[in-house]
Design an enzyme around this catalytic site. Structure first.
Site, short mmCIF file in Angstrom:
data_model
loop_
_atom_site.label_atom_id
_atom_site.label_comp_id
_atom_site.label_asym_id
_atom_site.label_seq_id
_atom_site.Cartn_x
_atom_site.Cartn_y
_atom_site.Cartn_z
N TYR A 96 13.12 8.63 13.92
CA TYR A 96 12.95 8.46 12.73
C TYR A 96 13.76 9.27 11.86
O TYR A 96 14.25 8.53 10.99
CB TYR A 96 11.53 8.69 12.17
CG TYR A 96 11.09 8.61 10.84
CD1 TYR A 96 10.71 7.45 10.26
CD2 TYR A 96 10.85 9.82 9.99
CE1 TYR A 96 10.58 6.97 8.98
CE2 TYR A 96 10.57 9.60 8.68
CZ TYR A 96 10.21 8.17 8.18
OH TYR A 96 9.92 8.10 6.95
N ARG A 156 0.82 -1.35 -0.07
CA ARG A 156 -0.10 -0.17 0.12
C ARG A 156 0.93 1.24 0.23
O ARG A 156 2.09 1.21 0.05
CB ARG A 156 -0.80 -0.04 1.40
CG ARG A 156 -0.28 0.14 2.64
CD ARG A 156 -1.04 -0.02 3.70
NE ARG A 156 -0.34 -0.25 4.93
CZ ARG A 156 -0.84 -0.08 6.28
NH1 ARG A 156 -2.18 -0.24 6.39
NH2 ARG A 156 -0.16 -0.21 7.26
N VAL A 161 11.09 -7.89 6.86
CA VAL A 161 12.70 -7.02 6.33
C VAL A 161 13.51 -7.15 7.31
O VAL A 161 14.92 -7.09 7.02
CB VAL A 161 12.63 -5.90 5.60
CG1 VAL A 161 11.52 -5.65 4.51
CG2 VAL A 161 12.07 -4.64 6.79
N ASP A 208 5.61 -7.77 1.64
CA ASP A 208 5.14 -7.01 2.64
C ASP A 208 4.86 -8.23 3.73
O ASP A 208 4.76 -9.55 3.64
CB ASP A 208 3.78 -6.52 2.08
CG ASP A 208 3.41 -5.23 2.89
OD1 ASP A 208 3.45 -5.24 4.17
OD2 ASP A 208 3.66 -3.95 2.30
N ASN A 265 11.60 0.03 0.47
CA ASN A 265 10.62 0.97 0.94
C ASN A 265 9.92 0.64 2.25
O ASN A 265 9.63 1.65 2.82
CB ASN A 265 9.38 0.92 -0.32
CG ASN A 265 8.37 1.86 0.36
OD1 ASN A 265 8.27 3.02 0.36
ND2 ASN A 265 7.33 1.08 0.84
N THR A 283 -0.40 9.66 2.84
CA THR A 283 -0.73 8.07 2.96
C THR A 283 -1.13 7.77 4.49
O THR A 283 -1.18 8.82 5.19
CB THR A 283 0.51 7.43 2.58
OG1 THR A 283 1.60 7.88 3.51
CG2 THR A 283 1.08 7.48 1.18
N LYS A 341 16.62 7.52 8.87
CA LYS A 341 16.54 7.79 7.76
C LYS A 341 17.78 8.30 7.20
O LYS A 341 18.35 8.37 6.26
CB LYS A 341 15.47 8.49 7.23
CG LYS A 341 14.03 8.00 7.50
CD LYS A 341 13.89 6.79 6.37
CE LYS A 341 12.60 6.14 6.48
NZ LYS A 341 12.57 4.95 5.38
N VAL A 376 3.76 13.08 2.51
CA VAL A 376 2.74 12.49 1.49
C VAL A 376 1.46 12.05 2.38
O VAL A 376 1.78 11.18 3.30
CB VAL A 376 3.46 11.26 0.61
CG1 VAL A 376 2.17 10.72 -0.12
CG2 VAL A 376 4.38 11.82 -0.13
#
Length: 267
Positions: A161, A18, A66, A39, A92, A198, A165, A196
């Protein structure tokens, strides 16, 4: 770029069920690539693969945590066998847990490090092993790691976070150097998406309210837009198009780079 600039390529997209991952998977398919969705969300992931298949692309789904080395081995083997090769990795999958520094919890930091850092590292490891000469695929390829504008700016309440990143950015550059020096034939780059809308993006807006940094989610989003020169939030298609470019032959002399797709927020 031509409409089928990735014709014949085979891509594994983590967190592809998604959001941004699904959008990148669809864009890669539209550019001619075969797609393996990876996923932990099995039902949603299979549905996404089925939807992409309707556009004529060869697709598959593999369950992948992952953070698990052995699951990565199985996911790559499944990609090679199902799609007939392996040329593209989109790293991702990621998690964001909002917290002021004064309230940060060790377990939350460990979770973000496991998914966002360990997951990316293992993905590159197994992509290199498969794509390099003599590997299971052996034709080289391209890796695109999804970092974040959070790696380039000081945005409150996401210190953990941001740290993970930033690590993705550094790992990308070291991996690109190794791949070049050792002759793997694999380019490694990363993207810095802006906010974004999402599920993850809007959850962040809500969390910003909970920690007292905005009166409501709309105000939190408005603050981000105010800091963005192009004056809007990102769209999944903005990120997906940039990923397609970095995987394409048009980016053949680009490696070890971080491409901002943030409307200028991180300049």
């Amino acid at each position: 770029m031509s409409a089928k600039t990735l014709a014949g390529k085979r891509a594994l997209v983590t967190g592809g069920a998604r959001g941004i991952g699904a959008a990148i998977a669809q864009a890669l398919a539209d550019a001619g690539a075969a797609i393996m969705i990876a996923d932990i969300l099995e039902d949603v992931g299979r549905d996404t693969a089925a939807t992409i298949a309707k556009s004529g692309a060869k697709t598959g789904f593999v369950k992948l945590d992952v953070t698990d080395d052995q699951q990565w081995e199985r996911a790559v083997a499944s990609t090679v066998s199902t799609l007939g090769g392996y040329d593209i990795l989109i790293n991702n999958a990621g998690v964001e847990i909002t917290s002021l520094v004064i309230d940060v919890r060790a377990e939350d930091l460990r979770r973000m490090c496991d998914v966002n850092i360990v997951g990316v590292g293992l993905g590159m490891k197994h992509a290199f092993r498969a794509m390099r000469p003599g590997g299971a695929a052996g034709a080289g390829g391209a890796i695109v790691n999804i970092a974040s504008v959070a790696a380039t700016i000081a945005f409150p309440a996401i210190a953990g976070y941001s740290g993970t990143k930033s690590a993705v950015d550094r790992m990308t550059r070291v991996a690109a150097m190794e791949a070049g020096k050792l002759g793997y034939g694999v380019r490694v780059n990363c993207l810095y998406p802006g906010l974004v809308p999402t599920d993850m993006g809007m959850q962040l807006a809500g969390d910003i309210v909970k920690v007292g940094l905005a009166p409501d989610p709309n105000a939190a989003v408005a603050s981000v837009i105010e800091q963005t020169p192009l004056g809007r939030l990102g769209e999944v298609g903005d990120i997906a198009d940039a990923a397609v470019f970095l995987c394409s032959n048009e980016a053949r002399f680009i490696t070890g780079a971080g491409l901002p797709v943030d409307g200028g927020m991180g300049m």
